[in-house]
Design an enzyme around this catalytic site. Structure first.
Site, PDB file in Angstrom:
ATOM      1  CE1 TYR A 294      31.501   7.735  -6.377  1.00  0.00           C
ATOM      2  CE2 TYR A 294      31.026   9.019  -8.351  1.00  0.00           C
ATOM      3  CZ  TYR A 294      30.607   8.183  -7.330  1.00  0.00           C
ATOM      4  OH  TYR A 294      29.295   7.810  -7.248  1.00  0.00           O
ATOM      5  CD  GLU A 351      26.367   8.979  -8.816  1.00  0.00           C
ATOM      6  OE1 GLU A 351      27.506   8.462  -8.961  1.00  0.00           O
ATOM      7  OE2 GLU A 351      25.447   8.837  -9.643  1.00  0.00           O
TER       8      GLU A 351
HETATM    9  C1  FCB Z   1      29.098   7.011 -11.277  1.00  0.00           C
HETATM   10  C2  FCB Z   1      27.722   6.508 -11.634  1.00  0.00           C
HETATM   11  C3  FCB Z   1      27.089   5.627 -10.593  1.00  0.00           C
HETATM   12  C4  FCB Z   1      28.091   4.711  -9.929  1.00  0.00           C
HETATM   13  C5  FCB Z   1      29.313   5.478  -9.492  1.00  0.00           C
HETATM   14  C6  FCB Z   1      30.358   4.637  -8.787  1.00  0.00           C
HETATM   15  O1  FCB Z   1      29.792   7.288 -12.451  1.00  0.00           O
HETATM   16  O2  FCB Z   1      26.853   7.579 -11.882  1.00  0.00           O
HETATM   17  O3  FCB Z   1      26.047   4.927 -11.210  1.00  0.00           O
HETATM   18  O4  FCB Z   1      28.375   3.649 -10.736  1.00  0.00           O
HETATM   19  O5  FCB Z   1      29.909   6.116 -10.589  1.00  0.00           O
END
Ligand code: FCB
Length: 446
Positions: A294, A351
């Site tokens: 992220y 992710e």
């Molecule tokens: C991560 C999680 C996911 C979501 C994102 C924003 O840490 O795995 O479930 O909450 O962040």
């Protein structure tokens, strides 16, 4: 802008979710530690719960239709342990297992490859009462649960992720107390991290047996480069500790079979109890590493800070609604570092995404230009890593749709699809339309 960067022809484009965050269907499953945590006054914004969430448990067919319209090639979702085993062990809830069976069939019919996460934080409360992940026994209960799931789905599911973000499970849940179960004890957190890793290694042969030799098995870690705030030796050492805490504490055991020596020394008497053979189990070969990315962190030495003596600083820049800096160059840096230091057989970004305040405009659309730009920059950063040799095989956007964002409840929206929680209407955001166009082109404009 203007330069077109192509992805490899077999690159996997997907979106991700997690059971507690989207399913609802609370009456149709056992209690998870997050159900209890939501009732703990002050822990979750607005006292929001996962009782209904996106009601995906009842609307999954429509949601698979949505995925097909977006052109997704893969979908990463997680299984709710208390839906399959309401008491964590023993009696199976047949309907719960049927639900995942039907979901997998619906995905395969739509030509979408399922990537299944076995643990995305919703431990059965019944097991928490027996100590949760602090109890070594939970490792074996996890392996049994994995066996039940893989028995049913292993003939069709070929991509398995044992755990999502063990760092979050251990430290946000048991040191910072901002996630379930909500404890604040560093030694406990380290023991839990160890147990979660052992359970990962023990689950691998079970998945192999039930899914076949060709199945692809991995684990997902939340990883984030730690940059020193200044060039001072103190700040550089602090960034090194942050990197050890967040990244190497999990990467080293999984890929090298040992905890990083500098951190073991730092933790000292807090070190977990490691049973003979544990490190070999944790280091069993995997087929891919899942990376949740992220942001980066910028770290300074903080003498007064407990445990690590580090503090995060916030440089000038663009920030999302989570207060996370938008810093895509760190994704390229991370993927190349993983390739160099750990030589993973394959990498997937399991992710990546961002929260911004979204609303439905008078034209009925959700215009989220900042999210479009976030995704575009991270696609470019991913492509750059591939060009420089990272074995990146796929990318999953977080998230398919707005959902329960843990301690933030429904106050943070990460979806490429907007969810109207009052009506359960889904509206694909501009970022979702943009993503569909990137998938179709298998290329991004840099
Ligand atoms: C991560 C999680 C996911 C979501 C994102 C924003 O840490 O795995 O479930 O909450 O962040």
């Amino acid at each position: 802008m203007g330069q077109i960067r192509a992805f490899p022809p077999d690159f996997v484009w997907g979106a991700a979710t997690a059971s507690f965050q989207i399913e609802g269907g609370r009456k149709e499953r056992g209690e998870a530690i997050w159900d209890a945590f939501c009732r703990w006054p002050g822990k979750v914004v607005n006292g929001d719960t996962g009782d209904v969430a996106d009601d995906h448990y009842h609307l999954y067919r429509d949601d698979v239709g949505l995925m097909a319209r977006l052109g997704l090639g893969a979908y990463r979702f997680s299984i709710s342990w208390p839906r399959v085993l309401p008491e964590g062990k023993g009696q199976v809830n047949a309907k719960g297992l049927d639900f995942y069976d039907m979901l997998v069939d619906a995905l395969l019919e739509a030509g979408i490859t399922p990537f299944v996460t076995l643990y995305h934080w919703d431990l059965p409360s019944a097991l928490q009462r027996l100590g949760g992940w602090a109890a070594r026994d939970t490792i074996y209960r996890f392996v049994d649960y994995v066996g039940v799931v893989a028995d049913r789905l292993g003939d069709r599911v070929q991509h398995w992720i044992t755990h999502n973000e063990p760092w979050v499970v251990a430290f946000l849940g048991n040191l910072e107390g901002v996630h379930a179960p909500g404890w604040e004890d560093a030694g406990l957190a380290l023991q839990i991290a160890h147990h979660v890793l052992v359970s990962h290694g023990l689950a691998l042969p079970v998945l192999r047996e039930k899914s076949g030799e060709q199945a692809k098995l991995g684990i997902t870690l939340n990883l984030s480069p730690a940059h020193p705030a200044t060039d001072s030796p103190e700040d550089r050492a602090a960034a090194q500790r942050q990197d050890g805490y967040l990244n190497r504490w999990f990467l080293d055991p999984v890929f090298r079979g040992s905890y990083p020596a500098d951190m073991a020394e730092w933790y000292g008497y807090l070190m977990p109890r490691i049973a003979p053979g544990d490190m070999e189990i944790i280091a069993r070969p995997i087929d891919f590493l899942g990376v949740n990315f992220y942001t980066r962190s910028v770290i300074r030495h903080a003498e007064d800070a407990p445990f690590l003596k580090v503090a995060a600083v916030s440089p000038e820049g663009e920030y999302t609604a989570m207060d996370w800096e938008v810093y895509p160059a760190a994704l390229t840096e991370l993927l190349l570092r993983l390739t160099r230091d750990y030589a993973p057989a394959a990498l997937y970004i399991t992710e990546n995404g961002c929260a911004y305040e979204d609303g439905v405009s008078s034209d009925g659309h959700v215009h989220d230009p900042k999210r479009v730009e976030y995704f575009r920059q991270h696609f470019v950063a991913s492509q750059e890593a591939i060009a420089q040799g990272a074995p990146l095989k796929g990318y999953f956007a977080w998230s398919l749709m707005d959902n329960f964002e843990w301690g933030f409840g429904y106050s943070r929206r990460f979806g490429i699809t907007y969810v109207d929680y009052a009506t359960q209407e889904r509206i694909v955001k501009d970022s979702g339309l943009y993503y569909a166009s990137v998938i179709k082109a298998n290329a991004v404009e840099a």
